[in-house]
Design an enzyme around this catalytic site. Structure first.
Site, PDB file in Angstrom:
ATOM      1  N   ASP A 111      -2.342   4.691  -2.550  1.00 15.55           N
ATOM      2  CA  ASP A 111      -2.511   4.452  -3.996  1.00 15.55           C
ATOM      3  C   ASP A 111      -3.874   3.861  -4.298  1.00 15.55           C
ATOM      4  OD1 ASP A 111      -0.015   5.226  -5.167  1.00 15.55           O
ATOM      5  OD2 ASP A 111       0.912   3.502  -4.186  1.00 15.55           O
TER       6      ASP A 111
ATOM      7  N   MET B  87       5.676  10.334 -12.006  1.00 10.42           N
ATOM      8  CA  MET B  87       5.756   8.869 -11.920  1.00 10.42           C
ATOM      9  C   MET B  87       7.104   8.413 -12.480  1.00 10.42           C
ATOM     10  SD  MET B  87       2.986   7.637 -10.525  1.00 10.42           S
ATOM     11  CE  MET B  87       3.667   5.986 -10.639  1.00 10.42           C
TER      12      MET B  87
ATOM     13  N   ASP C  17       7.539   9.128  -7.601  1.00  9.22           N
ATOM     14  CA  ASP C  17       6.797   7.954  -7.152  1.00  9.22           C
ATOM     15  C   ASP C  17       7.105   6.772  -8.071  1.00  9.22           C
ATOM     16  OD1 ASP C  17       4.967   6.195  -6.089  1.00  9.22           O
ATOM     17  OD2 ASP C  17       3.194   7.253  -6.837  1.00  9.22           O
ATOM     18  N   GLY C  18       7.754   5.762  -7.478  1.00  8.08           N
ATOM     19  CA  GLY C  18       7.995   4.526  -8.223  1.00  8.08           C
ATOM     20  C   GLY C  18       9.471   4.187  -8.324  1.00  8.08           C
ATOM     21  N   GLY C  19       9.829   3.047  -7.767  1.00  7.88           N
ATOM     22  CA  GLY C  19      11.205   2.578  -7.882  1.00  7.88           C
ATOM     23  C   GLY C  19      12.211   3.373  -7.068  1.00  7.88           C
TER      24      GLY C  19
ATOM     25  N   ALA D  72       7.341   2.315  -1.593  1.00 10.49           N
ATOM     26  CA  ALA D  72       6.519   1.186  -1.143  1.00 10.49           C
ATOM     27  C   ALA D  72       7.423  -0.018  -0.866  1.00 10.49           C
ATOM     28  CB  ALA D  72       5.462   0.852  -2.189  1.00 10.49           C
ATOM     29  N   SER D  73       7.956  -0.627  -1.933  1.00 11.57           N
ATOM     30  CA  SER D  73       8.692  -1.886  -1.739  1.00 11.57           C
ATOM     31  C   SER D  73      10.037  -1.698  -1.048  1.00 11.57           C
ATOM     32  CB  SER D  73       8.867  -2.617  -3.069  1.00 11.57           C
ATOM     33  OG  SER D  73       9.447  -1.777  -4.018  1.00 11.57           O
TER      34      SER D  73
ATOM     35  N   MET E 245      -5.236   6.773  -9.270  1.00 12.30           N
ATOM     36  CA  MET E 245      -4.930   6.240 -10.602  1.00 12.30           C
ATOM     37  C   MET E 245      -6.234   5.669 -11.130  1.00 12.30           C
ATOM     38  SD  MET E 245      -1.296   4.587  -9.532  1.00 12.30           S
ATOM     39  CE  MET E 245      -1.764   4.700  -7.812  1.00 12.30           C
TER      40      MET E 245
ATOM     41  N   GLY F  49       7.316  -2.285  -6.839  1.00  8.53           N
ATOM     42  CA  GLY F  49       8.425  -3.204  -7.057  1.00  8.53           C
ATOM     43  C   GLY F  49       9.038  -3.147  -8.447  1.00  8.53           C
TER      44      GLY F  49
ATOM     45  N   HIS G 290       1.326   7.676   1.777  1.00  9.57           N
ATOM     46  CA  HIS G 290       0.892   7.775   0.383  1.00  9.57           C
ATOM     47  C   HIS G 290      -0.091   6.625   0.137  1.00  9.57           C
ATOM     48  CE1 HIS G 290       1.644   8.756  -3.923  1.00  9.57           C
ATOM     49  NE2 HIS G 290       1.529   7.451  -4.127  1.00  9.57           N
TER      50      HIS G 290
ATOM     51  N   HIS H 285      -3.278   9.209  -4.008  1.00 10.10           N
ATOM     52  CA  HIS H 285      -2.880   9.209  -5.424  1.00 10.10           C
ATOM     53  C   HIS H 285      -3.917   8.423  -6.217  1.00 10.10           C
ATOM     54  CE1 HIS H 285       0.341   7.675  -8.526  1.00 10.10           C
ATOM     55  NE2 HIS H 285      -0.557   8.455  -9.086  1.00 10.10           N
TER      56      HIS H 285
ATOM     57  N   GLY I 142       0.647   1.250 -11.475  1.00 10.63           N
ATOM     58  CA  GLY I 142      -0.147   0.024 -11.395  1.00 10.63           C
ATOM     59  C   GLY I 142       0.433  -1.019 -10.450  1.00 10.63           C
ATOM     60  N   PHE I 143       1.746  -1.007 -10.301  1.00 10.88           N
ATOM     61  CA  PHE I 143       2.368  -2.048  -9.480  1.00 10.88           C
ATOM     62  C   PHE I 143       3.551  -1.471  -8.719  1.00 10.88           C
ATOM     63  CE2 PHE I 143       0.271  -3.959 -13.053  1.00 10.88           C
ATOM     64  CZ  PHE I 143      -0.437  -5.009 -12.473  1.00 10.88           C
TER      65      PHE I 143
ATOM     66  N   MET J 127      -6.330   2.474  -7.205  1.00  9.87           N
ATOM     67  CA  MET J 127      -6.332   1.953  -8.584  1.00  9.87           C
ATOM     68  C   MET J 127      -7.698   1.368  -8.911  1.00  9.87           C
ATOM     69  SD  MET J 127      -2.690  -0.003  -8.371  1.00  9.87           S
ATOM     70  CE  MET J 127      -1.214   0.881  -7.851  1.00  9.87           C
TER      71      MET J 127
ATOM     72  N   SER K 200       4.358   4.543   1.054  1.00  8.86           N
ATOM     73  CA  SER K 200       3.221   4.057   0.263  1.00  8.86           C
ATOM     74  C   SER K 200       2.734   2.731   0.830  1.00  8.86           C
ATOM     75  CB  SER K 200       3.638   3.866  -1.202  1.00  8.86           C
ATOM     76  OG  SER K 200       2.646   3.121  -1.871  1.00  8.86           O
TER      77      SER K 200
HETATM   78  C1  DX5 Z   1       2.656   2.723  -8.483  1.00 15.03           C
HETATM   79  C2  DX5 Z   1       2.240   3.521  -7.274  1.00 15.03           C
HETATM   80  C3  DX5 Z   1       3.375   3.753  -6.356  1.00 15.03           C
HETATM   81  C4  DX5 Z   1       3.904   2.476  -5.782  1.00 15.03           C
HETATM   82  C5  DX5 Z   1       5.373   2.604  -5.580  1.00 15.03           C
HETATM   83  O1  DX5 Z   1       1.620   2.629  -9.362  1.00 15.03           O
HETATM   84  O2  DX5 Z   1       1.741   4.785  -7.642  1.00 15.03           O
HETATM   85  O3  DX5 Z   1       3.044   4.667  -5.324  1.00 15.03           O
HETATM   86  O4  DX5 Z   1       3.273   2.145  -4.570  1.00 15.03           O
HETATM   87  O5  DX5 Z   1       5.906   1.355  -5.335  1.00 15.03           O
HETATM   88  P1  DX5 Z   1       7.483   1.122  -5.310  1.00 15.03           P
HETATM   89  O6  DX5 Z   1       8.077   2.100  -4.350  1.00 15.03           O
HETATM   90  O7  DX5 Z   1       7.602  -0.300  -4.881  1.00 15.03           O
HETATM   91  O8  DX5 Z   1       7.953   1.342  -6.719  1.00 15.03           O
HETATM   92 ZN    ZN Z   2       1.510   6.377  -5.949  1.00 14.63          ZN
END
Ligand code: DX5
Ligand code: ZN
Length: 219
Positions: free
Chosen positions: A32, A135, A170-172, A192-193, A66, A143, A30, A64, A140-141, A34, A5
């Protein structure tokens, strides 16, 4: 598969960062999107997607959305080189119709759902999508911490779609939970992070990929 991501990449060196992640073993990018309305943040638009397409001409781009009105933006992301477009079940009145609309433009389609959205909301559409995006944080964020209960939803979806659709988490996602995501039935894991947020992207990708192939179980 590891989906890198780019949301957490160095935006001033987006092309190099994306290439680094792909060379390190990520299978796709990926992207994102927003709109500051469906989620309380802004990220990027079709121009950034098109720039990624230029620098990675053969890479699968997993967009993706959002956004509150995905229909309005789907054509622009198709034009910008998306291979797959996911939108949120919470944002759309008729997901089946919108899936057909996007597919007619030549992309595959994904249905995303937030952590608190019940499986009953996606159940009618299980067979209308190429991908189900679970999700595992509130969107939205990047990390944020992984929401454990999302594994139950992944397992529930995989038990019903079998091999007919991909299931993406997706996420964490990080090395400590990767094997459990795979055990629950996910075959695409977004990071992502835990990837771009690390000082050594190659090592970070390896740690994630190793965790995906480690044995685990979800009860
Ligand atoms: C969150 C995004 C994710 C995000 C994941 O709203 O949809 O794709 O980039 O970030 P990490 O992997 O840091 O949770
Ligand atoms: Zn995403």
């Amino acid at each position: 598969m590891l989906a890198a991501s780019v949301f957490a990449a160095d935006f001033a060196a987006l092309g190099q960062s994306a290439r680094l992640a792909l060379n390190a073993g990520a299978s796709l990018l990926h992207v994102d999107i927003m709109d500051g309305h469906f989620v309380p943040n802004l990220s990027m638009g079709p121009l950034v997607c098109a720039a990624l397409r230029r620098v990675c001409p053969d890479t699968f781009l997993d967009v993706h959305l959002m956004v509150t009105d995905p229909k309005e933006f789907i054509p622009a992301f198709v034009k910008a080189g998306a291979n797959s477009i996911s939108f949120h079940v919470e944002a759309v009145k008729n997901p089946k119709e919108l899936a057909a609309y996007a597919r007619d433009m030549g992309v595959s389609v994904g249905l995303a759902s937030n952590p608190d959205t019940q499986v009953s909301a996606i159940e009618p559409f299980l067979n209308d999508f190429d991908l189900h995006l679970v999700m595992s944080v509130h969107p939205g964020f990047s990390g944020q911490g992984f929401i454990e209960k999302s594994l139950v939803k992944t397992k529930w979806i995989r038990e019903r779609v079998g091999a007919r659709a991909r299931v993406e988490m997706d996420g964490g996602v990080e090395p400590s939970n990767g094997s459990r995501c795979v055990a629950a039935g996910a075959d695409v894991l977004v990071s992502a992070s835990a990837l771009f947020g690390q000082s050594n992207i190659e090592q970070a990708a390896k740690a994630l990929l190793d965790s995906f192939s480690a044995t685990s179980r979800v009860d």
